[in-house]
Design a protein around this motif. Structure first.
Motif: not given
Length: 223
Positions: A135-136, A76, A79, A150, A72-73, A154
């Motif tokens: 966050k994930e 991010s 997203i 995942n 995620y970072e 994304i």
């Protein structure tokens, strides 16, 4: 897209398919991984019209996610932009109304101070989402298989044009996991590139994927 490694057969990277470049040659493996990170010019990437593409912009080598869990970072900003774009209008209105109530409560509290402080909500949902520190969820989502899927989702959700890439997944996945991954890639209709340090005798693991194997003598095998 079409990826070429100097002096060897090119591989096509197509939606709905897993493309594998395998080798038991340490030099080949190192040069390919370094090339994917833009550290050498041994790789060439072109689109279907043979326009040359910048590899570090169109291939995302995410193997480190097996160890860092920072998927995620890394994505991010993309997203959050995608989330804001896809929030229904009714939901946006509800969020804005609730946030304005919160700001009003905070403003009332600030009036209790002897300072000329004023706050105002500007309606910026992107800024609001960043403030919420999304966050994930890591619950049952830290297996190598889940990390790969995942990552693919994304790329799909954020409409990224770059190709997801991992290395040495056979060290992390069981045979049944890989078969399930093939089905998931086909279902999502997205591309996945794998670079594997392996042996030709283990090609059965990659059955039903598009596999190019380069042996220790730099000979190509289309398997």
């Amino acid at each position: 897209m079409i990826l070429s490694y100097k002096g060897h057969k090119a591989v096509s990277i197509n939606p709905g398919k897993v493309t594998v470049i395998g080798t038991d040659n340490p030099t080949v493996f190192t040069e390919i991984l370094n090339g994917l990170q833009g550290c050498n010019d041994f790789l060439t990437l072109v689109d279907d019209s043979y326009n040359q593409l910048e590899i570090d912009k169109f291939i995302d080598l995410d193997s480190e996610q097996f160890l860092t869990y920072e998927l995620y970072e890394k994505y991010s900003k993309k997203i959050i932009s995608s989330l804001v774009k896809n929030i229904p209008f009714d939901s946006q209105s509800k969020i804005n109304n609730e946030v304005r109530k919160l700001y009003s409560t905070i403003q009332e509290a600030l009036f209790m101070t002897d300072l000329p402080i004023e706050i105002d909500y500007d309606g910026d949902l992107k800024r609001l989402l960043n403030y919420c520190h999304p966050k994930e969820s890591l619950i049952d989502k830290t297996s190598p298989y889940d990390i790969i899927v995942n990552d693919l989702k994304i790329h799909l959700e954020c409409n990224l044009k770059s190709i997801t890439c991992f290395s040495n997944v056979a060290s992390y996945l069981r045979q049944e996991d890989f078969c399930e991954l093939l089905s998931e890639v086909q279902l999502l209709n997205i591309s996945l590139l794998l670079v594997e340090f392996t042996e030709k005798s283990k090609r059965q693991f990659y059955k039903n994927a598009d596999l190019l194997f380069i042996d220790q003598d730099f000979v190509d095998w289309k398997l």
